[in-house]
Design a protein around this motif. Structure first.
Motif, short mmCIF file in Angstrom:
data_model
loop_
_atom_site.label_atom_id
_atom_site.label_comp_id
_atom_site.label_asym_id
_atom_site.label_seq_id
_atom_site.Cartn_x
_atom_site.Cartn_y
_atom_site.Cartn_z
N ASP A 254 37.62 44.46 52.02
CA ASP A 254 36.22 44.62 52.39
C ASP A 254 35.73 43.83 53.55
O ASP A 254 34.86 44.24 54.30
CB ASP A 254 35.40 44.14 51.19
N HIS A 277 29.65 40.89 62.59
CA HIS A 277 30.17 40.04 61.53
C HIS A 277 30.31 38.59 62.01
O HIS A 277 30.01 37.65 61.28
CB HIS A 277 31.52 40.59 61.07
N HIS A 281 28.44 35.17 60.63
CA HIS A 281 29.09 33.92 60.23
C HIS A 281 28.57 32.75 61.07
O HIS A 281 28.37 31.66 60.54
CB HIS A 281 30.61 34.06 60.35
N ASP A 298 31.90 29.26 49.25
CA ASP A 298 31.72 30.58 49.87
C ASP A 298 32.00 31.61 48.78
O ASP A 298 33.15 31.80 48.37
CB ASP A 298 32.70 30.72 51.04
N GLY A 302 36.23 36.84 50.47
CA GLY A 302 37.04 37.85 51.15
C GLY A 302 38.28 37.25 51.78
O GLY A 302 38.97 36.45 51.16
N ASP A 323 36.53 34.47 45.03
CA ASP A 323 36.44 35.92 45.13
C ASP A 323 36.98 36.54 43.85
O ASP A 323 37.84 35.97 43.19
CB ASP A 323 37.22 36.44 46.34
N VAL A 324 36.48 37.70 43.54
CA VAL A 324 36.94 38.40 42.34
C VAL A 324 38.24 39.14 42.64
O VAL A 324 38.99 39.47 41.74
CB VAL A 324 35.85 39.37 41.85
N SER A 325 38.49 39.38 43.92
CA SER A 325 39.68 40.14 44.29
C SER A 325 40.84 39.19 44.58
O SER A 325 40.79 38.41 45.54
CB SER A 325 39.37 41.00 45.52
N SER A 328 42.33 39.73 47.95
CA SER A 328 41.60 39.09 49.05
C SER A 328 41.97 37.61 49.15
O SER A 328 42.12 37.07 50.24
CB SER A 328 40.10 39.20 48.83
N SER A 355 34.55 35.61 39.11
CA SER A 355 33.51 36.59 39.38
C SER A 355 32.15 35.93 39.39
O SER A 355 31.85 35.02 38.61
CB SER A 355 33.51 37.68 38.32
N LEU A 356 31.31 36.43 40.27
CA LEU A 356 29.97 35.90 40.42
C LEU A 356 29.03 36.34 39.34
O LEU A 356 27.85 35.98 39.35
CB LEU A 356 29.40 36.43 41.74
N THR A 357 29.51 37.18 38.46
CA THR A 357 28.61 37.66 37.42
C THR A 357 28.92 36.99 36.08
O THR A 357 28.42 37.40 35.05
CB THR A 357 28.68 39.19 37.29
N VAL A 372 27.89 35.95 51.64
CA VAL A 372 27.79 36.76 52.84
C VAL A 372 28.27 38.18 52.58
O VAL A 372 29.45 38.40 52.32
CB VAL A 372 28.61 36.11 53.99
N VAL A 374 27.85 40.21 50.07
CA VAL A 374 28.48 40.35 48.76
C VAL A 374 27.54 41.01 47.75
O VAL A 374 27.97 41.86 46.97
CB VAL A 374 28.92 38.96 48.22
N LEU A 378 27.60 44.32 44.09
CA LEU A 378 27.42 44.14 42.64
C LEU A 378 26.67 45.33 42.06
O LEU A 378 25.75 45.85 42.68
CB LEU A 378 26.64 42.85 42.37
N1 SAH Z 1 31.98 37.10 52.44
C1 SAH Z 1 33.08 37.75 53.09
C2 SAH Z 1 33.49 39.07 52.45
C3 SAH Z 1 32.42 40.10 52.24
S1 SAH Z 1 33.03 41.58 51.48
C4 SAH Z 1 32.80 37.89 54.56
O1 SAH Z 1 31.74 37.54 55.00
O2 SAH Z 1 33.69 38.31 55.30
C5 SAH Z 1 32.55 41.38 49.80
C6 SAH Z 1 33.45 40.48 49.00
O3 SAH Z 1 32.81 40.26 47.75
C7 SAH Z 1 34.81 41.08 48.69
O4 SAH Z 1 35.79 40.17 49.05
C8 SAH Z 1 34.75 41.30 47.19
O5 SAH Z 1 36.01 41.14 46.58
C9 SAH Z 1 33.79 40.23 46.74
N2 SAH Z 1 33.16 40.50 45.46
C10 SAH Z 1 32.68 41.67 45.01
N3 SAH Z 1 32.20 41.52 43.76
C11 SAH Z 1 32.39 40.21 43.43
C12 SAH Z 1 32.12 39.45 42.27
N4 SAH Z 1 31.57 39.98 41.19
N5 SAH Z 1 32.45 38.15 42.28
C13 SAH Z 1 33.02 37.58 43.37
N6 SAH Z 1 33.31 38.26 44.48
C14 SAH Z 1 32.99 39.57 44.50
#
Ligand code: SAH
Length: 473
Positions: A254, A277, A281, A298, A302, A323-325, A328, A355-357, A372, A374, A378
């Motif tokens: 992403d 982008h 930043h 952060d 990502g 990050d949840v991924s 990533s 995860s942020l949730t 950023v 993000v 959700l």
């Molecule tokens: N902040 C980064 C990436 C933005 S893309 C940048 O500025 O480049 C969004 C990101 O949010 C992805 O990496 C995705 O995996 C992450 N994301 C999505 N849902 C999330 C969650 N519930 N908890 C943590 N990260 C999450």
């Protein structure tokens, strides 16, 4: 040690031009580990063969080395003089380097031409099955003929040796064949590599350009070529994966969300000087710096691009990405080259999977958080959980949150009306919607918030991206 290359291209004597070695002469070269000879055992317009003969001197090899490195007898009496090993690669590069690089002053058109070629390696040490040889060469388009050698012709009952005679046939450019041999021959030989140094990584990658990244055995090839030096191996693989996955990453990772091209008709539209982008930043880093924060998390980091920028600022003593991924995070780990950072840098840095949730105690006690691009990922029903996790439990002093401004979407040339900028966006807010949400959350959890545009501001629809800066009261 013998390698022959045969062609049936007409006229086959062109091989001499390509190799820059005159077919009428026998030439000898002194290399650091022995002598090399180039001869043409057969030469006719129908069929020409060149032979590279290596005389590896095992005694010269041990001279000056520390004795404890291996058993003394083993150092003097070994298979080095007879088998294709990294010495052959070194010889190929030194003797046929110009051909390997694909240069031929006299006959440049020949270089680009695939020719019917057969390479025969008399003794390839393969401490694996015959199948392994096929798995390495066949994906590159070679027809592979393999004969396993007995330990001793006179005593068949002694069984088979680990040495194979391998013939590779293909219609291929000579430079490609030489490059494949250069990289792949050492892969078979498990003995100590003659030439693993830091520049080997660069050699591997430059010689592997265009074919290694797609090779199904690229991991094995890389690991063996780099003689199991894990740090080099990881870096090589990371760079190969990058080469292979540029497209894939752009789609699934992403963080590389491409901004669609703007409408620039009649140039009335101010062009973005930097990518949006990057501007985002830069804006985030600036706010974090001014906030006086020393510890930053952060969230939804990502591929770690923001983290990379934060690392350059000494003010930040602890930079954590979450990050949840997992994928990533792996990409971030690789791009940040965490295992190669000096320890004073790597100590400042941490990547967390989460995860942020969901409430997460690891997020407590940070001075500042960046979120950023993000929040729009959700699911709306999970937004309330996210608000609690961030504003109630993690509760940093400063929160910088960015999200697209949906109003601006009309300005993206390629974005059909009503669609979001990215397939994983669950929603996109107008400026009013974002401000309403942010004001409500700030009020509820004891923060004040101010808003800043990111990117060039259009009079009517505003800027492409928007930022809320929250400060705990
Ligand atoms: N902040 C980064 C990436 C933005 S893309 C940048 O500025 O480049 C969004 C990101 O949010 C992805 O990496 C995705 O995996 C992450 N994301 C999505 N849902 C999330 C969650 N519930 N908890 C943590 N990260 C999450």
């Amino acid at each position: 040690m013998l390698l022959t290359i045969t062609t049936t291209h007409t006229p086959a004597t062109d091989l001499g031009y390509l190799l820059h070695k005159h077919p009428d002469r026998c030439q000898s070269f002194r290399l650091s580990f022995g002598d090399a000879h180039v001869v043409y055992p057969e030469m006719s317009p129908e069929r020409t063969t060149v032979a590279l003969l290596l005389e590896v001197d095992p005694v010269a090899l041990v001279r000056g080395k520390h004795r404890e490195q291996s058993s003394l007898l083993g150092s003097y009496v070994n298979d080095r003089p007879f088998v294709a090993s990294s010495f052959l690669s070194v010889a190929l590069a030194q003797i046929f380097g110009t051909a390997m690089a694909g240069r031929c002053k006299d006959r440049p058109e020949l270089v680009a031409q695939p020719l019917p070629l057969v390479a025969r390696i008399e003794a390839l040490p393969v401490r694996a099955s015959e199948d392994f040889v096929r798995r390495i060469f066949e994906p590159l388009g070679y027809t592979v003929a393999i004969t396993r050698r007995p330990l001793d012709d006179h005593f068949p009952e002694w069984g088979e040796s680990p040495y194979f005679t391998v013939e590779l046939s293909a219609t291929i450019r000579l430079s490609e064949l030489l490059t494949h041999l250069y990289v792949l021959i050492p892969v078979f030989d498990n003995a100590k590599h003659y030439f693993v140094g830091d520049d080997e990584l660069e050699k591997l990658l430059s010689n592997g350009a265009g074919w290694l990244a797609d090779h199904p055995e690229k991991e094995t090839i890389t690991r063996r070529y780099l003689r199991h030096r894990s740090s080099l191996y990881r870096e090589a693989l990371a760079r190969l994966v990058e080469e292979e996955a540029v497209e894939e990453t752009a789609l699934s990772d992403d963080s590389s969300e491409a901004e669609p091209p703007q409408v620039t008709s009649h140039d009335s539209q101010p062009r973005e000087t930097d990518s949006l982008h990057q501007q985002r930043h830069d804006a985030v880093v600036e706010i974090l710096r001014k906030s006086g924060a020393r510890t930053v998390v952060d969230l939804g980091c990502g591929d770690g691009r923001l983290i990379k920028q934060l690392l350059k600022e000494r003010q930040f003593e602890n930079i954590t990405g979450m990050d949840v991924s997992f994928r990533s995070l792996e990409i971030a780990n690789r791009k940040l080259r965490i295992d190669r950072l000096p320890s004073f840098q790597s100590q400042r840095l941490r990547l967390l999977h989460g995860s942020l949730t969901y409430r997460d105690d690891r997020l407590a006690n940070f001075d500042a958080a960046a979120v950023v691009e993000v929040v729009e990922h959700l699911d709306p029903p999970r937004l309330a959980a996210f608000e609690k996790v961030l504003f109630e439990f993690a509760r940093p002093k400063t929160i910088v949150l960015t999200t697209p401004n949906r109003e601006y979407n009309v300005k993206w040339e390629t974005l059909p009306a009503g669609q979001f900028r990215h397939s994983d966006h669950r929603f996109e807010w107008t400026r009013q919607e974002f401000e309403d949400w942010a004001n409500r959350v700030a009020g509820r959890y004891g923060y004040s918030v101010r808003f800043l545009p990111i990117g060039s501001v259009d009079e009517i629809v505003g800027a492409p991206s928007q930022m809320g800066v929250f400060n705990r009261d």
